[in-house]
Motif scaffolding. Structure first.
Motif, PDB file in Angstrom:
ATOM      1  N   ARG D 136     -72.725  -7.303 -63.395  1.00  0.00           N
ATOM      2  CA  ARG D 136     -72.070  -6.007 -63.627  1.00  0.00           C
ATOM      3  C   ARG D 136     -70.693  -6.109 -64.270  1.00  0.00           C
ATOM      4  O   ARG D 136     -70.042  -5.087 -64.509  1.00  0.00           O
ATOM      5  CB  ARG D 136     -71.925  -5.284 -62.282  1.00  0.00           C
ATOM      6  CG  ARG D 136     -73.260  -5.038 -61.623  1.00  0.00           C
ATOM      7  CD  ARG D 136     -73.197  -3.845 -60.731  1.00  0.00           C
ATOM      8  NE  ARG D 136     -74.220  -3.956 -59.709  1.00  0.00           N
ATOM      9  CZ  ARG D 136     -74.147  -3.437 -58.517  1.00  0.00           C
ATOM     10  NH1 ARG D 136     -73.074  -2.728 -58.184  1.00  0.00           N
ATOM     11  NH2 ARG D 136     -75.121  -3.576 -57.641  1.00  0.00           N
ATOM     12  N   LYS D 137     -70.238  -7.344 -64.481  1.00  0.00           N
ATOM     13  CA  LYS D 137     -68.918  -7.592 -65.039  1.00  0.00           C
ATOM     14  C   LYS D 137     -68.553  -6.642 -66.181  1.00  0.00           C
ATOM     15  O   LYS D 137     -67.448  -6.079 -66.187  1.00  0.00           O
ATOM     16  CB  LYS D 137     -68.846  -9.052 -65.518  1.00  0.00           C
ATOM     17  CG  LYS D 137     -67.528  -9.695 -65.342  1.00  0.00           C
ATOM     18  CD  LYS D 137     -67.609 -11.218 -65.377  1.00  0.00           C
ATOM     19  CE  LYS D 137     -68.351 -11.787 -66.568  1.00  0.00           C
ATOM     20  NZ  LYS D 137     -68.112 -13.271 -66.665  1.00  0.00           N
ATOM     21  N   VAL D 160     -63.965 -14.469 -50.133  1.00  0.00           N
ATOM     22  CA  VAL D 160     -64.650 -13.696 -51.172  1.00  0.00           C
ATOM     23  C   VAL D 160     -63.823 -13.684 -52.460  1.00  0.00           C
ATOM     24  O   VAL D 160     -64.358 -13.838 -53.563  1.00  0.00           O
ATOM     25  CB  VAL D 160     -64.966 -12.261 -50.681  1.00  0.00           C
ATOM     26  CG1 VAL D 160     -65.440 -11.384 -51.831  1.00  0.00           C
ATOM     27  CG2 VAL D 160     -65.998 -12.296 -49.559  1.00  0.00           C
ATOM     28  N   SER D 161     -62.501 -13.554 -52.308  1.00  0.00           N
ATOM     29  CA  SER D 161     -61.629 -13.599 -53.493  1.00  0.00           C
ATOM     30  C   SER D 161     -61.809 -14.896 -54.264  1.00  0.00           C
ATOM     31  O   SER D 161     -61.853 -14.906 -55.495  1.00  0.00           O
ATOM     32  CB  SER D 161     -60.157 -13.485 -53.057  1.00  0.00           C
ATOM     33  OG  SER D 161     -59.889 -12.212 -52.585  1.00  0.00           O
ATOM     34  N   SER D 162     -61.906 -15.979 -53.514  1.00  0.00           N
ATOM     35  CA  SER D 162     -62.051 -17.285 -54.177  1.00  0.00           C
ATOM     36  C   SER D 162     -63.395 -17.395 -54.906  1.00  0.00           C
ATOM     37  O   SER D 162     -63.512 -18.093 -55.908  1.00  0.00           O
ATOM     38  CB  SER D 162     -61.899 -18.426 -53.158  1.00  0.00           C
ATOM     39  OG  SER D 162     -63.048 -18.484 -52.326  1.00  0.00           O
ATOM     40  N   LEU D 163     -64.412 -16.679 -54.374  1.00  0.00           N
ATOM     41  CA  LEU D 163     -65.705 -16.655 -55.071  1.00  0.00           C
ATOM     42  C   LEU D 163     -65.617 -15.829 -56.350  1.00  0.00           C
ATOM     43  O   LEU D 163     -66.232 -16.166 -57.373  1.00  0.00           O
ATOM     44  CB  LEU D 163     -66.796 -16.034 -54.174  1.00  0.00           C
ATOM     45  CG  LEU D 163     -67.248 -16.776 -52.915  1.00  0.00           C
ATOM     46  CD1 LEU D 163     -68.287 -15.946 -52.166  1.00  0.00           C
ATOM     47  CD2 LEU D 163     -67.822 -18.151 -53.272  1.00  0.00           C
ATOM     48  N   PRO D 166     -63.294 -17.169 -60.354  1.00  0.00           N
ATOM     49  CA  PRO D 166     -63.820 -17.762 -61.600  1.00  0.00           C
ATOM     50  C   PRO D 166     -64.682 -16.793 -62.410  1.00  0.00           C
ATOM     51  O   PRO D 166     -64.717 -16.883 -63.643  1.00  0.00           O
ATOM     52  CB  PRO D 166     -64.668 -18.947 -61.094  1.00  0.00           C
ATOM     53  CG  PRO D 166     -64.900 -18.706 -59.640  1.00  0.00           C
ATOM     54  CD  PRO D 166     -63.756 -17.881 -59.156  1.00  0.00           C
ATOM     55  N   ILE D 167     -65.362 -15.866 -61.739  1.00  0.00           N
ATOM     56  CA  ILE D 167     -66.256 -14.952 -62.461  1.00  0.00           C
ATOM     57  C   ILE D 167     -65.474 -13.925 -63.264  1.00  0.00           C
ATOM     58  O   ILE D 167     -65.823 -13.586 -64.382  1.00  0.00           O
ATOM     59  CB  ILE D 167     -67.193 -14.202 -61.488  1.00  0.00           C
ATOM     60  CG1 ILE D 167     -67.794 -15.177 -60.474  1.00  0.00           C
ATOM     61  CG2 ILE D 167     -68.293 -13.457 -62.253  1.00  0.00           C
ATOM     62  CD1 ILE D 167     -68.604 -14.494 -59.395  1.00  0.00           C
ATOM     63  N   ILE D 168     -64.406 -13.410 -62.652  1.00  0.00           N
ATOM     64  CA  ILE D 168     -63.708 -12.308 -63.324  1.00  0.00           C
ATOM     65  C   ILE D 168     -62.475 -12.766 -64.085  1.00  0.00           C
ATOM     66  O   ILE D 168     -61.735 -11.956 -64.639  1.00  0.00           O
ATOM     67  CB  ILE D 168     -63.317 -11.207 -62.325  1.00  0.00           C
ATOM     68  CG1 ILE D 168     -62.364 -11.768 -61.257  1.00  0.00           C
ATOM     69  CG2 ILE D 168     -64.565 -10.594 -61.674  1.00  0.00           C
ATOM     70  CD1 ILE D 168     -61.712 -10.662 -60.441  1.00  0.00           C
ATOM     71  N   ALA D 169     -62.238 -14.085 -64.088  1.00  0.00           N
ATOM     72  CA  ALA D 169     -61.119 -14.604 -64.877  1.00  0.00           C
ATOM     73  C   ALA D 169     -61.322 -14.155 -66.320  1.00  0.00           C
ATOM     74  O   ALA D 169     -62.444 -14.082 -66.815  1.00  0.00           O
ATOM     75  CB  ALA D 169     -61.076 -16.127 -64.786  1.00  0.00           C
TER      76      ALA D 169
END
Lengths: 208, 208, 208, 208
Positions: D136-137, D160-163, D166-169
């Motif tokens: 959904r990014k 959860v933030s750490s998960l 990398p995805i939303i960087a």
């Protein structure tokens, strides 16, 4: 209505459970493995099939495949037939048993008689009690009314006494009630006058 | 240390008061009119001047300007000298008085004997008790140990009994303790075995 | 009325104290050494002599023998004059100070305005507040209304806002209230909608 | 083990239920009519058949016979796809829905990550979350971490933030957490410093 709501409503009717905790129960079940729910459901479904009411004392107990339909307490020949303790509920009987202080037989009323109740006979096993006492009259020496020390308990005790009176008139059977006084943890400073009066009235010599 | 902190610390030592409520007390006083604090301070200052300890029963009572130094209970000629109730604290005596169930005399120990205490004599009025019992022995018929039904109460009761034993040996004086059983509000389901055992042991006939 | 009763009655009026605990306080005092009561009484008597109200922020503080009559917070030149926090009570001010999160000045209202109160001006330092704000208007940048998040706190906040409005009209002074959202220990499951709405509205980016 | 004990043991594992209340549940069931137990048992047995997990947000919801397998919230075209709220449990989602303060979509983690847990991925739907966010990014503008304000909630939020990181960087997606401050009923006097600091930091202008 969906299954979550329906089951939540059922659990809300359980003693001491509000709608919020009822819903937590449902989510708890939803997160169990499938097998768990099957088992739990089966346990509930078969509960009344495997548990029966003793035809003598009226407590719930697990059915056995033996000849007798009586519960283990009623079958126990080491227990006296001369003393009969009348309790309101199964949990009361269990509390007494756990205290190892009584070696007679029981009769479970199945409820209490609320104050101002117009049909007290429908709240407790009145006719069964009358039948039991009438039959056992010859061997009985004492009937113990073991009720909670609160208004509803008192009222139930009074009502049961009035049922017993005509049956045991002209017999030497004693009707007794549980002793009153200080219970574990009671502090004099915070005790009501009724309790103190009972404690004083029933004081005991400690000389022996 | 400023006055707010100092007074807060004092109030923190009051029974059942933590530092937060202690501070609220100080601010409460700060917002009272000047006259109120003067009066309150005077009441505290004169407390021990106007309240005295009865030389006979050792309870606190307001000094009077009459000849006798005894409290009103000890002076009351309608109360029996044959029964002496031993209580730990003034508040216990007051609870008993409020229940209107005792018409004898009292002896206030002034405290309890903690379990494992090495100098029990310093926690209660041991020597005064010995003196009182020795003197009143000829007229006494019963000594009632009225203590809380908890470990410290039991321990105090045992200790006091051991003090009394040599004095009343070879006398007909009875030493009794408060009766035990169900206290107001007790439900069988939630009762400990000790209480149920006591309740059953001290059950009473209700036939009369 | 004797001294025990009189003092018991006084203690019963202390915040959060009932007659039973009040009496325990009196017996506690009766069993203290004589010197203790003298000291305690003196502390109470001298409380208002040694504690004074700061003429600037109206908090209670210990009098000093220096020239200034201001409290240490008002005297502190490291604290900003641009922010003024209005609190209801001294204990609120102390809570804020303990959190080390505010470096401006205070104004203590001395109470709250109950809902439906007909004379709100008599419950809080209204005229003193008006005078303070009027005088400090030129240097003020922000007035923070720090009240409890309950109906009486809200009502007090509204009333104080209405007092401030005409004074700060046409000035750049901001009036703010404490932020709302989840407080320590809050669980979403047990939160009211108001709190959740606030928490969501004031959500914060955690990207930085 | 008989059926009463077995069912008592099951109920003892329900959230917040001890053995005593568990037994009361069993006796409650024993005194229901036969039909009631059949119905109740069926409801439990069919619970997981009629309730399913939404493949998009992972909340439990009642299965429907339509084509879509999505829950009503995920199907609702009036709700924004730009905001995704991550909650730990279904009850948290329900609390938020009841507050009518959020109009985006949800993701239910299915649990929390205990502090010091060595396999955090097994306590929550970590891989499902990663997949969801990755997919959904392009349409997401904000991810809201809505967790309890307690150590376990904080820890889950951090994990959860750490998960997500990398995805939303290198995307403009904002990650936010629920606002903190005073919650309904909070009194300053009894607030911890953390809450006061948050409340002060997030104070809001009331001028508008």
């Amino acid at each position: 209505m969906d299954a979550i709501r329906e089951l939540t409503e059922r659990f809300s009717q359980f003693p001491g459970i509000g709608p919020r905790q009822a819903k937590r129960f449902v989510y708890y079940l939803l997160t169990r493995p499938n097998g768990y729910l099957k088992e739990f459901s089966a346990l509930v479904n078969e509960l009344k099939g495997s548990i029966t009411v003793c035809p003598s004392c009226f407590r719930f107990f697990p059915k056995r495949h033996e000849n007798s339909s009586l519960c283990d307490i009623c079958l126990d020949t080491h227990r006296s037939h001369e003393e009969l303790m009348i309790v309101c509920k199964d949990v009361d009987l269990e509390s007494i048993e756990k205290s190892h202080s009584f070696n007679g037989k029981y009769f479970v009323l199945g409820g209490t008689v609320p104050i101002l109740d117009k049909e007290p006979n429908r709240k407790i096993r009145a006719s069964e009690l009358i039948k039991t006492i009438t039959e056992r009259k010859p061997e009985l020496k004492e009937i113990i009314l073991a009720v909670n020390f609160n208004p509803e308990g008192e009222h139930t005790s009074d009502y049961v006494s009035s049922l017993l009176k005509p049956i045991i008139a002209n017999t030497p059977i004693i009707v007794s009630t549980l002793g009153r006084g200080l219970s574990t943890g009671t502090e004099l400073e915070y005790s009501d006058s009724e309790t103190l009066k009972n404690a004083l009235e029933h004081r005991q010599s400690s000389n022996s």
